[in-house]
Design an enzyme around this catalytic site. Sequence first.
Site, PDB file in Angstrom:
ATOM      1  N   ILE A  56      99.143  14.884  -2.563  1.00  0.00           N
ATOM      2  CA  ILE A  56      97.729  15.121  -2.235  1.00  0.00           C
ATOM      3  C   ILE A  56      97.352  16.600  -2.288  1.00  0.00           C
ATOM      4  O   ILE A  56      96.173  16.937  -2.111  1.00  0.00           O
ATOM      5  CB  ILE A  56      97.380  14.545  -0.844  1.00  0.00           C
ATOM      6  N   GLY A  57      98.300  17.496  -2.521  1.00  0.00           N
ATOM      7  CA  GLY A  57      97.934  18.907  -2.622  1.00  0.00           C
ATOM      8  C   GLY A  57      99.132  19.814  -2.751  1.00  0.00           C
ATOM      9  O   GLY A  57     100.250  19.458  -2.369  1.00  0.00           O
ATOM     10  N   GLY A  67     100.095  23.778  -1.756  1.00  0.00           N
ATOM     11  CA  GLY A  67      99.679  24.948  -1.007  1.00  0.00           C
ATOM     12  C   GLY A  67     100.402  26.196  -1.462  1.00  0.00           C
ATOM     13  O   GLY A  67     100.997  26.245  -2.537  1.00  0.00           O
ATOM     14  N   GLY A  68     100.331  27.219  -0.624  1.00  0.00           N
ATOM     15  CA  GLY A  68     100.945  28.487  -0.970  1.00  0.00           C
ATOM     16  C   GLY A  68     102.461  28.457  -0.936  1.00  0.00           C
ATOM     17  O   GLY A  68     103.117  29.176  -1.693  1.00  0.00           O
ATOM     18  N   VAL A  82     102.263  18.955  -0.491  1.00  0.00           N
ATOM     19  CA  VAL A  82     101.938  17.999   0.561  1.00  0.00           C
ATOM     20  C   VAL A  82     101.815  16.604  -0.043  1.00  0.00           C
ATOM     21  O   VAL A  82     101.145  16.418  -1.071  1.00  0.00           O
ATOM     22  CB  VAL A  82     100.636  18.395   1.291  1.00  0.00           C
ATOM     23  N   LYS A 120     104.909  17.776   4.432  1.00  0.00           N
ATOM     24  CA  LYS A 120     104.907  19.037   3.682  1.00  0.00           C
ATOM     25  C   LYS A 120     106.351  19.395   3.345  1.00  0.00           C
ATOM     26  O   LYS A 120     107.198  19.518   4.233  1.00  0.00           O
ATOM     27  CB  LYS A 120     104.250  20.147   4.507  1.00  0.00           C
ATOM     28  N   ASP A 134      99.657  33.858   8.172  1.00  0.00           N
ATOM     29  CA  ASP A 134      99.077  33.497   6.883  1.00  0.00           C
ATOM     30  C   ASP A 134      97.739  32.785   7.083  1.00  0.00           C
ATOM     31  O   ASP A 134      97.449  31.771   6.450  1.00  0.00           O
ATOM     32  CB  ASP A 134     100.037  32.610   6.086  1.00  0.00           C
TER      33      ASP A 134
END
Length: 462
Positions: A54-55, A57-58, A62, A77, A172
Site C-alpha cells: 500500500i505504500g 516510505g523513506g 508498507v 512496515k 524525521d
Amino acid sequence: MSSVSEELDRATLSSAPTELRPDVDDEDGLRWSPRVDLASGLVLGGHYRIEACIGVGGMATVFRARHIELDQQVAIKVLGEELARKPALVKRFLREARAAGAVRHENIVEITDFGYVRDDLPYYVMEYLEGESLAARLSREGRLTWPQARHITRQICAALEATHEGGVVHRDMKPDNVLLVERGGDRSFVKVLDFGIAKVLDDDGPQGLTRTGVIMGTAAYMSPEQAKGQAIDARTDLYAVGVMLYEMLAGRLPFDGDGVMEVLTRHITEPVPSLRRASPGISAAVERVVLRALHKERVQRYASAQQLALALDELGEDGRGTGGRGRLALGVAAAALVAAVALGIWIGSAPPPPETPVVEPEPEPEPEPEPEPEPEPEPREPESSPAKAIDPPARGRKSRSASRASLPPPPDPERSSGSGSSGSSVPSLDDPEGGASTTGSVNAEVTPAADEPLSETGGSGG
C-alpha cells in the site's frame, strides 16, 4: 524550466531520509532504498497474511495484512532491504519501534507487534488506517488556511509531547509521516507515523547508533544542529514542525535547493524567508511563532511541544492573539459563576443562625408630679411686740392693701402733767373708742380711702 530528473530530486529531498558521514565524498551522501517485495498470501510470524503493498516510505515498504486469528486488518512496515544490510540500523529499527510502541496516544499510530521476515529483515505491526498524508493534501490544495494549519499542528504537538515524555525523539518529522484520517466528523485527525529512525534520548551504547557526526533525517526538515551532525533533543523535532507549519501556510518550503548539501547549508546559514511576503494574509503574530520555532539556536526555540501548542492556542482562530485572552476572560467568568453557585448552595444548606432575642427597651418611668408649693404662712406679729406694718402678699397671690398704722407719738409730758386731766391716757391704736389700752395682735385690716392719709384716732375720757 526544471527537468523531470530535477523535480524528482527535489521530491526526494522532501521525503527520503538521508545519512551523511564525514568520510563520504558523494555530493548527496548515501541514499537508502526502502523497496521490499513480498508476495501476496505470505504469512509473517504465523499470524499475519500479506494482502497487498500500500505504500513505500523513506525507510520502509508498507503492506496491508490480516491477522489470521482475529480476522482484523493491520499494517506491516518492513525495513528496506538496503538498510537491512546495516546491522546497526536493524537493531535501531527494532529498538526504536519498541520505544514508540510504549507511547500510547490518540495522535500516534499504535504499534502492536514486531518480528522478522527472515533473519536479517525486520518488520513491525501497527493499526491499519485509511486516510491521506499531509504531503498528499498539500500537493492537492497547495496551502492551508490558518485555522486548518493550526488544527493539524496542534495535534502534532500533542503527539510529540507524549513521545518526548517517553524519552524518544522522532527525528524525521515531515508531512509524509503525518497521516490525516477521519474520526468523529474530523477529516483532519492526525496520526504521527514512522519512528524508524527515532532516537532514544538515553541511547549511548557501543554501536554508535545515534553518535554525533552522523546526519540522519530528511534534508528539507532538518534542524541546523541535526544538519551539523551534533547531538539532538526534543527541540530538533520542533524545528521540523516549524518547517511544516511554514509550508502549510506559504505553500512552499522555507529552504529548498538542488541537492542535500545545499539545502542543509541554507538551514544552517540563511535567515528564514518572510512568511507574510509568501502569504500576505498571515498576521505578524503567527509569523513570530513560526520564526521562533525555526530559530537557528535551539535555546531560542520553544522549550517543549507543549509550549509551542500553548503559543498556537494563544493565537486563536483568527491568528491575532486574542484566543488566550478570550479563554482567560471566559475562564474567570466561569470560575466566578461556579463560586457564586457554590456559595448559594452552601448558604442554602447551612443551618440558620440562632435567632437573637429582641430586647424591648424598658419604658422610662413617668416623672413623679412635682408637689405643689405649700402656701407661705402669713406673717404674724408677736403678741408682745408692737404692731408692725403688714408685708405685702407673696408673689402670685392677689394683692391686698394693708393699712399702714403709725405708731403713736411719744407722750407729751406737758399734757400728761396738766391739771384737770388726771387719769386720762393716750388712746391705743387697738382701741378706736379711746378706751383703756389693750395689748393684742392686729387682726383687722383697715383700708384707707384713696389719697387719704391715715390719721391718729383719739378720744377723751369724758
